[in-house]
Scaffold this motif. Structure first.
Motif, PDB file in Angstrom:
ATOM      1  N   LEU A 129       0.817  -1.220   0.000  1.00 12.29           N
ATOM      2  CA  LEU A 129       0.000   0.000   0.000  1.00 12.29           C
ATOM      3  C   LEU A 129       0.846   1.264   0.000  1.00 12.29           C
ATOM      4  O   LEU A 129       0.354   2.355   0.295  1.00 12.29           O
ATOM      5  CB  LEU A 129      -0.938   0.002   1.211  1.00 12.29           C
ATOM      6  CG  LEU A 129      -2.001  -1.094   1.195  1.00 12.29           C
ATOM      7  CD1 LEU A 129      -2.709  -1.150   2.530  1.00 12.29           C
ATOM      8  CD2 LEU A 129      -2.986  -0.857   0.071  1.00 12.29           C
ATOM      9  N   PHE A 130       2.128   1.154  -0.342  1.00 16.93           N
ATOM     10  CA  PHE A 130       3.021   2.323  -0.340  1.00 16.93           C
ATOM     11  C   PHE A 130       2.484   3.440  -1.227  1.00 16.93           C
ATOM     12  O   PHE A 130       2.527   4.607  -0.867  1.00 16.93           O
ATOM     13  CB  PHE A 130       4.435   1.909  -0.786  1.00 16.93           C
ATOM     14  CG  PHE A 130       5.411   3.030  -0.695  1.00 16.93           C
ATOM     15  CD1 PHE A 130       5.901   3.431   0.541  1.00 16.93           C
ATOM     16  CD2 PHE A 130       5.826   3.705  -1.833  1.00 16.93           C
ATOM     17  CE1 PHE A 130       6.799   4.483   0.637  1.00 16.93           C
ATOM     18  CE2 PHE A 130       6.721   4.756  -1.739  1.00 16.93           C
ATOM     19  CZ  PHE A 130       7.210   5.144  -0.499  1.00 16.93           C
ATOM     20  N   ALA A 131       1.948   3.095  -2.391  1.00 16.11           N
ATOM     21  CA  ALA A 131       1.430   4.116  -3.315  1.00 16.11           C
ATOM     22  C   ALA A 131       0.217   4.844  -2.741  1.00 16.11           C
ATOM     23  O   ALA A 131      -0.091   5.960  -3.134  1.00 16.11           O
ATOM     24  CB  ALA A 131       1.065   3.473  -4.652  1.00 16.11           C
ATOM     25  N   LEU A 132      -0.461   4.210  -1.799  1.00 10.79           N
ATOM     26  CA  LEU A 132      -1.638   4.827  -1.190  1.00 10.79           C
ATOM     27  C   LEU A 132      -1.272   6.068  -0.381  1.00 10.79           C
ATOM     28  O   LEU A 132      -2.097   6.949  -0.176  1.00 10.79           O
ATOM     29  CB  LEU A 132      -2.351   3.799  -0.300  1.00 10.79           C
ATOM     30  CG  LEU A 132      -3.742   4.120   0.190  1.00 10.79           C
ATOM     31  CD1 LEU A 132      -4.682   4.310  -0.985  1.00 10.79           C
ATOM     32  CD2 LEU A 132      -4.249   3.037   1.104  1.00 10.79           C
ATOM     33  N   ALA A 133      -0.022   6.156   0.042  1.00 10.34           N
ATOM     34  CA  ALA A 133       0.416   7.295   0.860  1.00 10.34           C
ATOM     35  C   ALA A 133       0.269   8.621   0.124  1.00 10.34           C
ATOM     36  O   ALA A 133       0.134   9.672   0.745  1.00 10.34           O
ATOM     37  CB  ALA A 133       1.862   7.095   1.303  1.00 10.34           C
ATOM     38  N   SER A 134       0.258   8.590  -1.213  1.00  8.11           N
ATOM     39  CA  SER A 134       0.123   9.837  -1.967  1.00  8.11           C
ATOM     40  C   SER A 134      -1.329  10.309  -2.062  1.00  8.11           C
ATOM     41  O   SER A 134      -1.585  11.450  -2.406  1.00  8.11           O
ATOM     42  CB  SER A 134       0.702   9.663  -3.373  1.00  8.11           C
ATOM     43  OG  SER A 134      -0.040   8.688  -4.082  1.00  8.11           O
ATOM     44  N   ALA A 135      -2.272   9.441  -1.765  1.00 12.19           N
ATOM     45  CA  ALA A 135      -3.695   9.812  -1.814  1.00 12.19           C
ATOM     46  C   ALA A 135      -4.083  10.494  -0.504  1.00 12.19           C
ATOM     47  O   ALA A 135      -3.477  10.231   0.542  1.00 12.19           O
ATOM     48  CB  ALA A 135      -4.551   8.566  -2.039  1.00 12.19           C
ATOM     49  N   LEU A 170      -2.350   7.692   6.458  1.00 17.79           N
ATOM     50  CA  LEU A 170      -2.937   7.231   7.717  1.00 17.79           C
ATOM     51  C   LEU A 170      -3.371   5.773   7.623  1.00 17.79           C
ATOM     52  O   LEU A 170      -3.173   4.995   8.555  1.00 17.79           O
ATOM     53  CB  LEU A 170      -4.138   8.119   8.087  1.00 17.79           C
ATOM     54  CG  LEU A 170      -3.826   9.567   8.429  1.00 17.79           C
ATOM     55  CD1 LEU A 170      -5.112  10.360   8.568  1.00 17.79           C
ATOM     56  CD2 LEU A 170      -3.018   9.641   9.702  1.00 17.79           C
ATOM     57  N   ILE A 171      -3.972   5.427   6.503  1.00 12.71           N
ATOM     58  CA  ILE A 171      -4.425   4.043   6.313  1.00 12.71           C
ATOM     59  C   ILE A 171      -3.233   3.103   6.289  1.00 12.71           C
ATOM     60  O   ILE A 171      -3.218   2.073   6.970  1.00 12.71           O
ATOM     61  CB  ILE A 171      -5.256   3.919   5.020  1.00 12.71           C
ATOM     62  CG1 ILE A 171      -6.545   4.718   5.157  1.00 12.71           C
ATOM     63  CG2 ILE A 171      -5.544   2.460   4.705  1.00 12.71           C
ATOM     64  CD1 ILE A 171      -7.304   4.901   3.872  1.00 12.71           C
TER      65      ILE A 171
END
Length: 150
Positions: free
Chosen positions: A34-40, A45-46
């Motif tokens: 989920l590393f790419a999710l950090a940019s959203a 937080l997720i």
């Protein structure tokens, strides 16, 4: 779980979650997938919640539901702030135009009234003073709008 969540979301989060689900099936650590999710927005937080859960354990579903509720509240508050600051943002756009429009209208309706403003020293002083006050109003209104949005 990532693929199920992706079905109910729009891109870019949906595609990130689909990819994360595939990578997790291949054995990668969930927080890494989920590393790419950090940019959203809210993605960091997720991702952090999942990483903490992987290390310490606990009820991940409950933690993510609470986090989702918090993120929903944050978006709701952003909307309320946008409504609350709409007047200040509108004024910051309109105030600078009012003197110019008034001067243009006066020039059309009574050119003789505008002539002293541009041909005499006191008139020029008034025009410069008006421009400086207008600039001060723009700066103050933008600061007010930014201060309320934070």
């Amino acid at each position: 779980a990532c693929r199920r969540a992706a079905e109910s979301l729009d891109d870019p989060a949906a595609s990130i979650l689909r990819t994360a689900g595939l990578e997790a099936e291949r054995g990668r650590v969930p927080a890494d997938t989920l590393f790419a999710l950090a940019s959203a927005p809210g993605g960091g937080l997720i991702r952090g919640s999942i990483a903490v859960n992987a290390e310490l354990g606990g009820d991940l579903v409950k933690a993510l539901e609470a986090l989702a509720d918090g993120l929903d509240d944050r978006e709701r508050l952003r909307g309320e702030i946008a409504v609350a600051t709409a007047q200040a943002r509108f004024a910051a756009r309109v105030v600078p135009a009012v003197p110019l429009l008034a001067l243009g209208l006066l020039g059309v309706l009574s050119p003789a009234a505008v002539l002293p403003l541009v041909t005499t020293a006191p008139g020029r002083i008034l025009v410069v003073a008006s421009a400086l006050l207008d600039l001060a109003a723009i700066v103050l209104l933008r600061r007010i709008a930014r201060g309320v949005e934070r």
